[in-house]
Design an enzyme around this catalytic site. Structure first.
Site, PDB file in Angstrom:
ATOM      1  N   ASP A 248     -11.481   1.017  -0.881  1.00 40.41           N
ATOM      2  CA  ASP A 248     -11.648   2.444  -0.624  1.00 40.41           C
ATOM      3  C   ASP A 248     -12.658   3.095  -1.567  1.00 40.41           C
ATOM      4  O   ASP A 248     -13.058   4.242  -1.342  1.00 40.41           O
ATOM      5  CB  ASP A 248     -10.307   3.173  -0.767  1.00 40.41           C
ATOM      6  CG  ASP A 248      -9.396   2.956   0.436  1.00 40.41           C
ATOM      7  OD1 ASP A 248      -9.915   2.696   1.533  1.00 40.41           O
ATOM      8  OD2 ASP A 248      -8.161   3.028   0.266  1.00 40.41           O
TER       9      ASP A 248
ATOM     10  N   GLU B 212       0.872  -0.843  -5.143  1.00 41.91           N
ATOM     11  CA  GLU B 212      -0.301   0.040  -5.187  1.00 41.91           C
ATOM     12  C   GLU B 212       0.208   1.389  -5.691  1.00 41.91           C
ATOM     13  O   GLU B 212       0.780   2.185  -4.938  1.00 41.91           O
ATOM     14  CB  GLU B 212      -0.937   0.152  -3.789  1.00 41.91           C
ATOM     15  CG  GLU B 212      -2.225   0.980  -3.778  1.00 41.91           C
ATOM     16  CD  GLU B 212      -1.976   2.455  -3.556  1.00 41.91           C
ATOM     17  OE1 GLU B 212      -2.122   3.209  -4.541  1.00 41.91           O
ATOM     18  OE2 GLU B 212      -1.631   2.843  -2.430  1.00 41.91           O
TER      19      GLU B 212
ATOM     20  N   ASP C 240       0.834  -1.192   0.000  1.00 37.49           N
ATOM     21  CA  ASP C 240       0.000   0.000   0.000  1.00 37.49           C
ATOM     22  C   ASP C 240       0.879   1.255   0.000  1.00 37.49           C
ATOM     23  O   ASP C 240       1.915   1.290   0.654  1.00 37.49           O
ATOM     24  CB  ASP C 240      -0.917  -0.019   1.235  1.00 37.49           C
ATOM     25  CG  ASP C 240      -1.982   1.044   1.185  1.00 37.49           C
ATOM     26  OD1 ASP C 240      -2.686   1.120   0.167  1.00 37.49           O
ATOM     27  OD2 ASP C 240      -2.109   1.796   2.154  1.00 37.49           O
TER      28      ASP C 240
END
Length: 491
Positions: free
Chosen positions: A392, A339, A292
């Site tokens: 998200d 990511e 991430d």
């Protein structure tokens, strides 16, 4: 079984955090419904389960700011295996005024007493677990015990001698809080047992487990308390600078996350041992890992800890290339995904590509602009992961309902379909992509709207609580998805 390299062929996966599984105890867990979900995936033909992080959370339940980078979330411990083992007796479940977590906690305490009475602490597998994980488990268990004794206050607000880990104070706390320490250790033993069994079950059915590594670590965590030298903190453990992102199109003040930054120079000095241990743990839990906020390994936004917004920050270089070289020397070819969403510079792309890491393509970001939008399918490459949306994002139906007319027109002109075909039209588009891995959130498979989204970034309350119900799975879904995956070469 031997697990193939994740990007050896075209695959499709589902995105679902285990807490979103059905359950009677407040959140999903690693019990029978988790195995049922694996069977559901196998029947559909999916071969990747993306789970998000599994660490112990704070009260906001966000797995992206966990209390440990090594420990598992005790909320995920299933009670059914403890009944089968004889450590619990069946009962009527939570009372009317009792939360699922309060109930689960009480049952886990009862299970430990019975486990110890039955001689479980002398079992070779339990002793082996404590020995194998001692490097992080001793500190984590003591951190949780002291935190509970301190009224759940963060470690940097503890009395100085505990905050600063004075040996005499830690020895006294370990003795005084031995019951709580033992309970935490027992719960981690249960988590690892249950997770390992579930992962083995999935792997035996051809399903890879896709985990997640948040780049930054929660300030109030066992990792920061126990290894302050790895972070940019002052002599009293206070943050000097914090993480976030600069102002952009979405926010004129940027985002102030508050995580402490790494002391990269010190990490480089010992060849990134902290990171190696973190990756070693994750590789035992997952077959594939997403990093991430990958761009923070090339350069990160450093904000003074006293700042009220992210505006006052500045870019600092990170030793991402050196880190990946050290990790590859230790572990070989790593199954990592970058990511790489948002504003990504050529330098970030160079770092990603130099180490052969797949990036991400999110279809919710693809429409409403010109043909040069990098998320449009004609820009996809095989070494990537395509999503309809992520945890998200809104669900695809919720996203579609909020689109303006110009974006809708572009969407249907590009894809050649109408509104009656949503969200399947976007799922088919992901499956048809040249990207080796295509992932859909479970909400999209269930055709759910915005009321069923998992997370709303920037909203403090109400996230990470969504659970699905088996009755939401429509008749014929498994046959339908098996057909789609065969059609698009992902079966």
């Amino acid at each position: 079984m031997n697990i193939d390299w994740p990007f050896d062929r075209r695959r499709a996966g589902l995105l679902l955090h285990p807490t979103s599984l059905p359950s009677n105890y407040g959140n999903g867990d690693l019990g029978p419904d988790a195995y049922h979900f694996v069977d559901f995936m196998a029947a559909c033909g999916f071969t990747v389960w993306q789970t998000l992080p599994l660490g112990p959370t704070h009260n906001d339940l966000s797995p992206y700011s966990a209390q440990s980078v090594h420990a598992g979330n005790p909320r995920l411990i299933a009670l059914e295996p403890l009944i089968e083992a004889g450590w619990l007796q069946p009962d009527a479940g939570p009372g009317a005024d009792e939360t699922g977590w309060d109930y689960r906690q009480k049952r886990l305490v009862k299970a430990r007493y019975r486990f110890e009475e039955a001689g479980g602490i002398k079992r070779s597998d339990y002793k082996a677990f404590l020995r194998h994980h001692q490097g992080w488990l001793d500190d984590y268990a003591l951190y949780q015990a002291i935190r509970a004794a301190q009224g759940q206050r963060a470690w940097f607000d503890w009395p100085r001698e505990l905050r600063d880990r004075q040996p005499g104070a830690l020895a006294a706390a370990r003795q005084q809080l031995s019951e709580t320490v033992a309970q935490v250790q027992f719960e981690q033993f249960l988590f690892y047992q249950q997770w390992t069994a579930l992962k083995r079950y999935a792997n035996q059915r051809g399903i890879l487990i896709f985990g997640d590594i948040p780049l930054f670590v929660g300030y109030d965590s066992a990792d920061v308390w126990a290894q302050r030298e790895a972070f940019l903190l002052d002599s009293e453990g206070r943050r000097q600078v914090v993480a976030g992102v600069p102002p952009d199109y979405f926010s004129v003040t940027g985002q102030l996350w508050g995580n402490p930054h790494y002391a990269w120079e010190r990490m480089k000095a010992d060849r990134f041992q902290w990171w190696k241990e973190r990756i070693r743990t994750q590789l035992t839990q997952f077959d594939l890992l997403r990093i991430d906020h990958f761009r923070g390994l090339e350069a990160y936004w450093e904000i003074p800890a006293s700042a009220e917004t992210a505006v006052a920050g500045q870019w600092r270089q990170a030793p991402g290339d050196e880190l990946f070289r050290a990790l590859r020397a230790e572990f070989g070819n790593l199954p990592l995904v970058a990511e790489d969403l948002g504003i990504i510079t050529p330098e970030v792309e160079t770092l990603r590509d130099a180490h052969g890491l797949p990036g991400m393509k999110v279809l919710h970001f693809a429409f409403g602009s010109g043909a040069d939008n990098p998320y449009l399918p004609h820009h996809h490459i095989p070494n990537s992961v395509v999503y309809t949306g992520t945890h998200d994002n809104n669900t695809t139906l919720g996203w579609f309902a909020e689109l303006d007319e110009q974006t809708r027109t572009h969407l249907f002109d590009y894809l050649g379909g109408g509104p009656e075909r949503m969200p399947e039209l976007l799922i088919r588009t992901a499956f048809a992509s040249v990207a080796r891995l295509a992932v859909a959130p479970m909400q999209d498979v269930l055709e759910l709207g915005s009321e069923d989204r998992m997370n709303r970034p920037g909203v403090a309350e109400g996230n990470w609580r969504w659970q699905f119900r088996w009755e939401q799975v429509k008749s014929g879904v498994t046959e339908h998805y098996r057909h789609l995956l065969m059609l698009y070469g992902r079966l």
